[in-house]
Design an enzyme around this catalytic site. Structure first.
Site, PDB file in Angstrom:
ATOM      1  N   HIS A  40       0.816  -1.219   0.000  1.00  0.00           N
ATOM      2  CA  HIS A  40       0.000   0.000   0.000  1.00  0.00           C
ATOM      3  C   HIS A  40       0.846   1.263   0.000  1.00  0.00           C
ATOM      4  O   HIS A  40       0.333   2.353  -0.225  1.00  0.00           O
ATOM      5  CB  HIS A  40      -1.039  -0.020   1.120  1.00  0.00           C
ATOM      6  CG  HIS A  40      -0.526   0.216   2.506  1.00  0.00           C
ATOM      7  ND1 HIS A  40      -0.348  -0.801   3.410  1.00  0.00           N
ATOM      8  CD2 HIS A  40      -0.187   1.352   3.142  1.00  0.00           C
ATOM      9  CE1 HIS A  40       0.091  -0.301   4.558  1.00  0.00           C
ATOM     10  NE2 HIS A  40       0.203   1.016   4.421  1.00  0.00           N
ATOM     11  N   SER A  46       4.228   2.391   7.917  1.00  0.00           N
ATOM     12  CA  SER A  46       3.948   1.282   7.015  1.00  0.00           C
ATOM     13  C   SER A  46       5.193   0.831   6.295  1.00  0.00           C
ATOM     14  O   SER A  46       5.910   1.635   5.710  1.00  0.00           O
ATOM     15  CB  SER A  46       2.905   1.696   5.985  1.00  0.00           C
ATOM     16  OG  SER A  46       1.668   1.783   6.598  1.00  0.00           O
TER      17      SER A  46
END
Lengths: 480, 497
Positions: free
Chosen positions: A66, A176
């Site tokens: 992502h 992330s």
């Protein structure tokens, strides 16, 4: 040379310090283009974001899918080195939210130390999360313990669920793709959490079995996705059910409820089969297996660690007889319709100002349609076997108002049944059906609706007008 | 077990009527107004609905109060929603103390009308019945009658602003509605109110929107139809043609169909077993005229009294059930006339019934598994936005039921599980469609009860359309534990059919 150095570092350093980790961490700046499913001919909206990655052996950088999904331009930079380096995606796995990046110039890797992977950390053991979350530009470290090891939905695809480890160290936007470390080894990749108003101190990392699988899958140069049994099963706690199925009172076995057509188990496993063993492992009556030391996990974990072309051996009870079944594994395509897709171009056909689009998660997300029949087709696409009749539902996704279609407004988001007598099973069928020379183009819709009729001469007349007025740069795209 | 919370939606939707600007005393010299006082009654109804999540219990009682009109035959006309699920109905004169209990003589939820009759007929002595004024039309003035606590009448005059076909609260049936504009005020006893004109009844107010000061009134033609049916021996009600249609305004579509003259509508669906399907109407037909009245592209005909009105008024209100109705259609580029006998469909036979009319819901409890027939009443338990909140598969089944085969029967569901030792492992099951029990196909709750009486090999086998597909119960254990189950969960009975 590089490898020797790599082992050297980890050999000598057990309690790794942030400064050392700093040599492995990279900050990733991504510029992506998010396709717009409302105006599918447009290139999309430009979005920029930042995430974390870390160097792994083989001069590669690991991060989350992502972070780099839909990326058009990527740069990476090292801690304490202001220079951005141009990177590109080598492999991306949207179904488990992992990606590998390569850097254009190899010099980037000089002075970096690739990190090595460990196993699944024990519950309550301490872990540290490294990355570049919001709140500053330099490396950040947070610490916490392992709270839970369980299957979780990976929100990047929204559909796939794999093993995930919950930790109570803070994971914030920007974290992330960063490594979660224990005893000098990567035990997970930080990837998702809850917003503060939903739950606190809940962060998730992708554990190493998932990472290992990804690295192994791409060894042949391409990523093949996860494989799946494509069946559902029900636990067998009820004494009457056990007796009726001829099972002993030994807490073993689950019963198969549905076997999805076109899936791996189709034609091999039957509804009503009692699954007793998977690859030799006993299945409990709640569907769990003792696969490793971390306690029972769902039986699908066996399949989770396999690859396209592998098989799984099931021992079942069918009609009172024991049978051994071999299920060759592949990825069930129809499910991907219900997952968020990335790095794909929207497909569409514009005809007479009607924009025909295939229904998938991206379409549904962008349009949030109110049409009950469309919602049914999407929600029950696999469960009700709709995928056996069509590759994808096709709908009138939007309407570009023009005199040629001024009475078609009520048909927005209606699923298409056939066009010019041809049954519509995919967006390609739409393009083909309109290519037929007819005086009246007849678009039949599913359910209690009248057909839409467009006169071909009026459509031709309207064509340049609509393209010009609405800035439609292309009348169709059939390629993902 | 996941029992969603309930919302009292119906009540909220109904009138939250209406306070008075100025109390208008019954003006002297106005004999009609003086007479009115002797023609209206205050009605208090204590209603108690069944809880479809636990069909063996009733919800908390609630009270609805309105004003009814006395009509000939010693009957009082009110809206059906006033007395929906009534336990006790009491009548009171506007200006005299004393209450008397009333019984429901007739109720039709299609047209939202009911007739009440006092148990003691002497109560109505000295009262004057209102006659029905059938002449009211668009633009006319009319007066809504409310009653003050002191017995004085409060009258608010307004105007009929439009006449349309509108949705009635209970069923999917569009009947004639007067849209009425009047500055009504919040008052007690206003759940339903009579509307009068020239000293005669010209409607019953059924909904009021205080923000826009608009209300919806059941008009004389609907009341007259209801009363004619009531006086005709067996009450049959309002027929339905059973077609869904689409407008034919689109000139491209008209040219494609070969329609040269104006007007007509396109049939998009014919309900199975409906008047239209029996009369030979098919999907794809164009309806040009109904009962001799030409239809425009939206399905309206020119009514001599009300102007442009949807043709359904002809078939459901002007015609009575059993009447033949000419339907002129255009099919395969040829015009032809079909004779359709209009019928009232049996809502209770639909796969998912629209409204049970307050009848006690059927249920069967088998070893803790609760079975029901799917109905709109059940789905409505999820509240006003049940279409989003209720289990989606059930919502879709309800929505698409007209596409099911005519012999589908009722949809029987496992609504929930009352956990017991017999149901271990099944606690999470809810809202599943039952396909078979002990091998027998299930098309009604009666089927299920009968099939459950014949377990095979000592097991009750229940098959569902969805996962987990099949479950088993020990039939002897179920039998032996019935008393315990009833005791534990307070079940008055294991079934009601």
């Amino acid at each position: 040379m590089f490898r020797i150095l790599f082992f050297g570092i980890l050999f000598f350093v057990t309690g790794v310090q942030a400064s050392r980790i700093g040599e492995s961490l990279v900050r990733i700046e991504a510029t992506s283009m998010e396709p717009n499913y409302n105006t599918p001919w447009n290139p999309g909206d430009v979005i920029s974001g930042a995430g974390t990655g870390f160097v792994i052996p083989g001069k590669r950088i690991m991060t989350n899918a992502h972070v780099v999904g839909n990326a058009r331009f990527l740069t990476v930079s090292k801690e304490g080195d202001p220079q951005p380096w141009i990177a590109r995606v080598a492999h991306v796995a949207h179904d488990c939210d992992l990606a590998l990046l390569e850097v254009e110039r190899e010099e980037f890797f000089s002075g970096t130390s690739p990190l090595e992977f460990g196993g699944i950390p024990a519950i309550e053991s301490m872990v540290s999360v490294y990355g570049y979350p919001i709140g500053g530009t330099r490396l950040s470290v947070t610490r916490g313990i392992v709270s839970r090891i369980d299957f979780q939905t990976y929100t990047h695809s929204g559909l796939d669920s794999h093993l995930a480890v919950q930790i109570d160290a803070a994971i914030n936007p920007g974290n992330s793709g960063g490594p979660v470390m224990q005893a000098g080894k990567v035990v997970g990749v930080a990837f998702q959490g809850f917003r503060g108003d939903v739950a606190q101190n809940v962060g998730y990392m992708i554990p190493t079995p998932v990472v290992d699988r990804f690295l192994k899958d791409v060894e042949d140069g391409r990523y093949d996705r996860y494989v799946d049994l494509a069946l559902t099963y029900e636990s067998l706690f009820n004494p009457a059910a056990r007796k009726a199925l001829g099972l002993a009172d030994d807490n073993r076995g689950v019963v198969v409820s549905s076997v999805y057509a076109t899936g791996s188990s189709d034609g091999v496993v039957e509804p009503g089969d009692v699954l007793l063993k998977i690859d030799g492992l006993d299945i409990s009556s709640d569907g769990t297996i003792p696969i490793d030391a971390n306690g029972p996990v769902p039986l699908t974990e066996v399949v989770e660690r396999k690859f396209k072309g592998d098989s799984v051996v099931l021992e079942v009870l069918r009609g009172g007889k024991r049978k051994t079944l071999v299920v060759p594994l592949h990825s069930p395509w129809p499910f991907t319709l219900q997952a968020s897709a990335y790095d794909e171009k929207p497909r569409f056909v514009v005809f007479g100002g009607l924009v025909f689009q295939p229904v998938d998660w991206n379409f549904m997300e962008a349009h949030d349609p109110d049409n009950q029949r469309l919602n049914y087709l999407f929600d029950y696409f696999v469960e009700d076997g709709i995928h056996e009749a069509m590759k994808e539902p096709v709908v009138i996704g939007s309407i570009l108002p023009d005199p040629v279609n001024s009475y078609a407004g009520e048909f927005l988001h209606s699923p298409v049944e056939s066009i010019n007598g041809e049954r519509i099973r995919s967006i390609e069928d739409v393009a083909a059906a309109f290519a037929k020379p007819v005086d009246y183009h007849v678009i039949s819709l599913l359910g209690d609706q009248r057909p839409i009729v467009l006169e071909s001469n009026l459509v031709e007349e309207a064509r340049p007008r609509i393209l010009e007025r609405y800035g439609v740069t292309s009348e169709q795209n059939l390629e993902k | 077990m996941n029992i969603p919370r309930l919302f009292p939606t119906l009540i909220a939707m109904m009138i939250a009527a209406v306070p008075a600007v100025a109390i208008e005393p019954a003006v002297s010299g106005d004999s009609a107004a003086n007479g009115l006082r002797h023609s209206i009654l205050r009605i208090s109804s204590t209603n108690q609905a069944y809880d479809f999540f636990q069909p063996w219990v009733k919800k908390e009682p609630e009270n609805r109060r309105g004003v009814g009109a006395l009509i000939e035959g010693g009957r009082i006309l009110v809206t059906a929603d006033l007395i929906e699920n009534a336990n006790l109905i009491e009548l009171e004169k506007a200006d005299a103390p004393g209450k008397v209990t009333a019984a429901i003589e007739l109720v039709d939820f299609d047209c939202n009308l009911a007739l009440l009759r006092p148990l003691d007929p002497a109560f109505l002595e000295g009262m004057i019945p209102l006659r029905l004024d059938a002449t009211a039309a668009n633009g006319d003035e009319a007066t809504v009658v409310q009653v003050e606590p002191n017995g004085e009448l409060a009258k608010t005059t307004g105007r009929i602003t439009s006449v349309t076909i509108g949705g009635y609260p209970f069923m999917n049936l569009g009947l004639l509605v007067f849209k009425f504009s009047a500055p009504l005020q919040q008052r007690d006893w206003s759940f339903t109110l009579p509307v009068v004109r020239n000293g005669a009844l010209c409607g019953v107010l059924m909904r009021y929107d205080s923000r826009n000061q608009t209300s919806e009134v059941i008009p004389p033609p609907v009341i007259a139809h209801f009363l004619k049916e009531a006086d005709g021996g067996t009450y049959r009600g309002f027929a339905r043609l059973g077609v869904s249609f689409s407008s034919l305004r689109d000139p491209q579509f008209r040219r494609y169909l070969g329609l040269e003259n104006a007007g007509g509508i396109y049939v998009t669906q014919v309900a199975p077993d409906s008047s239209a399907s029996k009369g030979g109407v098919r999907k794809g037909d164009v309806i040009l005229a109904v009962d001799g009245m030409e239809l425009d592209e939206d399905g309206n005909y020119n009514d001599p009294d009300f102007g442009k009105i949807l043709f359904s008024h002809l078939t459901n209100t002007r015609k009575h059930p059993g009447d033949e109705c000419d339907v002129r259609i255009f099919r395969d580029r040829k015009a032809m006339t079909l004779s359709v006998r209009t019928e009232v469909p049996d809502d209770g036979k639909r796969p998912s019934a629209t409204y049970s009319g307050g009848k006690p819901p059927k249920y069967v409890v088998l070893g803790g598994l609760v079975f029901l027939e799917l109905s709109r009443d059940y789905l409505r338990e999820w509240g006003g936005n049940w279409r989003e909140k209720a289990p989606q598969r059930l919502v879709y089944l309800d929505a698409f039921q007209d596409e099911m085969p005519a012999d589908r029967g009722r949809i029987v569901i496992l609504s929930q599980v009352l956990p017991s030792p017999r149901t271990i492992g099944y606690e999470h099951l809810e809202n599943l469609v039952v396909s078979r029990v002990n091998g027998r196909e299930i098309k009604s709750l009666e089927d299920l009860a009968a099939a459950a009486g014949q377990p095979g090999n000592g097991f009750q086998r229940i098959d569902f359309e969805e996962d987990p597909k099949t479950i088993f119960l020990d039939s002897q254990a179920v039998q032996d534990s019935n008393a315990e189950l009833m005791e534990q969960y307070g079940l008055p009975a294991l079934q009601r059919l």
